[in-house]
Scaffold this motif. Structure first.
Motif, PDB file in Angstrom:
ATOM      1  N   ILE A   8     -11.156  11.188 -51.855  1.00  0.00           N
ATOM      2  CA  ILE A   8     -11.343  10.204 -50.789  1.00  0.00           C
ATOM      3  C   ILE A   8     -12.526  10.647 -49.948  1.00  0.00           C
ATOM      4  O   ILE A   8     -12.664  11.817 -49.605  1.00  0.00           O
ATOM      5  N   SER A   9     -13.407   9.700 -49.660  1.00  0.00           N
ATOM      6  CA  SER A   9     -14.587  10.043 -48.877  1.00  0.00           C
ATOM      7  C   SER A   9     -14.931   8.890 -47.958  1.00  0.00           C
ATOM      8  O   SER A   9     -14.518   7.752 -48.183  1.00  0.00           O
ATOM      9  N   ASP A  10     -15.692   9.208 -46.896  1.00  0.00           N
ATOM     10  CA  ASP A  10     -16.148   8.143 -46.007  1.00  0.00           C
ATOM     11  C   ASP A  10     -17.641   7.936 -46.220  1.00  0.00           C
ATOM     12  O   ASP A  10     -18.297   8.697 -46.924  1.00  0.00           O
ATOM     13  N   LYS A  11     -18.173   6.900 -45.610  1.00  0.00           N
ATOM     14  CA  LYS A  11     -19.605   6.628 -45.720  1.00  0.00           C
ATOM     15  C   LYS A  11     -20.352   7.422 -44.653  1.00  0.00           C
ATOM     16  O   LYS A  11     -19.760   7.868 -43.676  1.00  0.00           O
ATOM     17  N   SER A  12     -21.643   7.587 -44.870  1.00  0.00           N
ATOM     18  CA  SER A  12     -22.440   8.397 -43.957  1.00  0.00           C
ATOM     19  C   SER A  12     -23.751   7.691 -43.607  1.00  0.00           C
ATOM     20  O   SER A  12     -24.202   6.803 -44.319  1.00  0.00           O
ATOM     21  N   GLN A  13     -24.354   8.116 -42.506  1.00  0.00           N
ATOM     22  CA  GLN A  13     -25.671   7.605 -42.098  1.00  0.00           C
ATOM     23  C   GLN A  13     -26.730   8.704 -42.116  1.00  0.00           C
ATOM     24  O   GLN A  13     -27.801   8.532 -41.537  1.00  0.00           O
ATOM     25  N   ILE A  14     -26.430   9.838 -42.784  1.00  0.00           N
ATOM     26  CA  ILE A  14     -27.390  10.950 -42.729  1.00  0.00           C
ATOM     27  C   ILE A  14     -28.725  10.576 -43.368  1.00  0.00           C
ATOM     28  O   ILE A  14     -29.777  11.027 -42.920  1.00  0.00           O
ATOM     29  N   PHE A  15     -28.692   9.730 -44.391  1.00  0.00           N
ATOM     30  CA  PHE A  15     -29.935   9.318 -45.050  1.00  0.00           C
ATOM     31  C   PHE A  15     -30.802   8.536 -44.068  1.00  0.00           C
ATOM     32  O   PHE A  15     -31.996   8.806 -43.906  1.00  0.00           O
ATOM     33  N   GLN A  16     -30.181   7.563 -43.400  1.00  0.00           N
ATOM     34  CA  GLN A  16     -30.927   6.726 -42.463  1.00  0.00           C
ATOM     35  C   GLN A  16     -31.420   7.549 -41.256  1.00  0.00           C
ATOM     36  O   GLN A  16     -32.546   7.376 -40.788  1.00  0.00           O
ATOM     37  N   LEU A  17     -30.559   8.470 -40.776  1.00  0.00           N
ATOM     38  CA  LEU A  17     -30.961   9.298 -39.642  1.00  0.00           C
ATOM     39  C   LEU A  17     -32.095  10.240 -40.039  1.00  0.00           C
ATOM     40  O   LEU A  17     -33.051  10.434 -39.278  1.00  0.00           O
TER      41      LEU A  17
END
Length: 504
Positions: A216-225
């Protein structure tokens, strides 16, 4: 707390994926972006590397889905071929927000654990008393080859046999993800793998940190940041009070601030500043509304999973949820008043803050949300070593009360202190619950009229924010670190005037 805080292969893989995705964001060009992303599963899973799954190909399939989620994209469908980078154009922008569902089960990683049941282990001595059979209300237990045997077609999973066995020879089998979910949002798909019921899920992430298969995993914004930091511009970090100790017990607030500035942030604020504003405002709210009898009780609103729980399961109580801004939003609005063109990044322990920031009313305030775990991977991608920092300036914004928000009971405690200080004639009653199952019990009592006159704090994670799904440190250590941080704060309570600040 089971696996929490242990450096398991599951955590290692998550961090490797986040690091690789961050590297792509920081270093790739438009010509090689697709190729760089496609290569990640092959760099992380090699023939001579660690064996995480039953086959290298399955391990790569799982990593591929993790890469998509880390880039903020959804999982690929299982019934048709879709490229790992399909949809990357829409994700390759710094304005991309989280799209629900936030929590996702990676089907190729799920071990299809049994939902629930009791089974006799080889510890059974086949004893003469066989109390397991005697207490079974359905005659589901008999002796087979000298040992107890449970007929699953008759078993009603009451657990009486387990309680009665003197050898602890009956095992309770339960999905770890389902056991961790306080809202019973884990169901099964058609082949027996875990599936999240999004109508019930409040995105606390406890299932994610409890799955031993990392399914189970969540989504991330590290790419956009990462892209935004690389492009430059004014990007300001607001860091939640649970940060102490998360990057190493000898990593001081000064060092973290310096590392964030090196990563490309132009300034760093404490979210505890917004917590201070909230504590004074909530104290005022309690004095004006609850103490006068206008409202029966007041529910805090800092924890988004608690707020979502109330809205989804107790819609009649929505009016009692505080309308004060959460610390994340109050801090962001304070920042944007001074820096109207800046992008604001919330860095915290929490998965569900990602969805709070996506709400229409908050989108203009908070541009990115990342967790401590994701930030550590961004530091890794940039080879940032805390040993190289002395630290320029520390945080001097917040008080001990606001910083204490990070631990269960801390919100109610801060508000209670403010009420005692600024409204000494008012007698305040406090209740708090941690973990969604206990939160549901408390809300049931409140709905039944058993909590009238109370200030009620709810935290979705057992232990509070320091136990959030995006943390790096074992909960007990994080609580101890926070306690020290609160006790050494120069100011203990926020001034009463903070309640007058106009942030709406």
């Amino acid at each position: 707390m089971g696996m929490r805080g242990l450096e398991t292969p599951v955590r290692k893989i998550r961090r490797q994926v986040f690091r690789e995705v961050s590297k792509v964001a920081f270093e790739s060009t438009s010509e090689n972006l697709i190729e760089e992303i496609e290569e990640i599963p092959y760099r992380l899973v090699t023939e001579d590397g660690e064996k995480y799954r039953d086959s290298m190909y399955r391990a790569r399939a799982v990593v591929s889905e993790r890469v998509r989620l880390a880039m903020g994209m959804s999982l690929r469908p299982e019934d048709r071929p879709v490229h790992i980078t399909a949809g990357v154009e829409e994700s390759n922008i710094s304005e991309k927000y989280y799209e629900p569902p936030l929590m996702q089960v990676v089907p190729s990683a799920c071990a299809a654990c049994e939902e629930r049941g009791y089974e006799v282990s080889n510890m059974c001595k086949g004893c003469l008393a066989h109390p397991c059979a005697e207490v079974c209300p359905k005659d589901a237990i008999s002796m087979v080859n000298g040992h107890s045997y449970i007929d699953q077609s008759k078993c009603i999973k009451c657990g009486k046999c387990k309680s009665a066995c003197p050898y602890d020879a009956i095992a309770k089998k339960e999905r770890p993800c389902a056991r961790a979910c306080g809202v019973n949002a884990i169901v099964s798909d058609k082949v027996g793998r875990a599936k999240i019921d999004n109508e019930k899920c409040v995105s606390c992430g406890m299932c994610m940190v409890s799955c031993p298969f990392g399914a189970i995993s969540d989504k991330s914004q590290i790419f956009q940041l990462g892209r935004a930091l690389r492009e430059g511009g004014e990007i300001i970090a607001e860091i939640a009070p649970a940060f102490v100790g998360q990057f190493g017990t000898d990593v001081t607030p000064r060092k973290i601030k310096s590392a964030l500035l090196d990563l490309g942030f132009s300034e760093v604020y404490e979210v505890a500043l917004g917590a201070d504003i909230g504590a004074v405002s909530e104290a005022h709210h309690y004095a004006e509304k609850v103490a006068t009898g206008e409202l029966p009780f007041l529910l805090t609103s800092c924890c988004p999973s608690w707020s979502m729980l109330t809205k989804k399961f107790f819609p009649d109580l929505v009016d009692e949820v505080s309308q004060e801004l959460t610390p994340m939003v109050a801090t962001a609005r304070t920042i944007k008043q001074k820096h109207p063109n800046a992008k604001v990044v919330f860095i915290g322990p929490c998965a569900s803050k990602k969805l709070e920031a996506s709400r229409r009313s908050v989108r203009s305030d908070v541009d990115f949300v990342i967790t401590f775990e994701e930030l550590q991977a961004m530091f890794d991608a940039k080879d940032i070593d805390f040993d190289n920092y002395e630290g320029e300036s520390s945080f001097h914004d917040a008080t001990g009360a606001g910083r204490g928000y990070a631990v269960a009971g801390g919100v109610a405690n801060a508000i209670e202190q403010c009420i005692n200080e600024y409204y000494p004639d008012i007698d305040v009653k406090i209740e708090h619950a941690e973990g969604l199952a206990d939160c549901k019990k408390l809300l049931t009592l409140a709905k039944a009229g058993k909590m009238n006159g109370c200030l009620i704090e709810g935290m979705g994670c057992p232990g509070g924010c320091v136990a959030g799904a995006g943390t790096n440190l074992p909960v007990n250590k994080a609580q101890a670190e926070l306690k020290k941080f609160v006790s050494t704060s120069t100011k203990k309570l926020p001034p009463k005037e903070l309640a007058e600040i106009e942030l709406n």
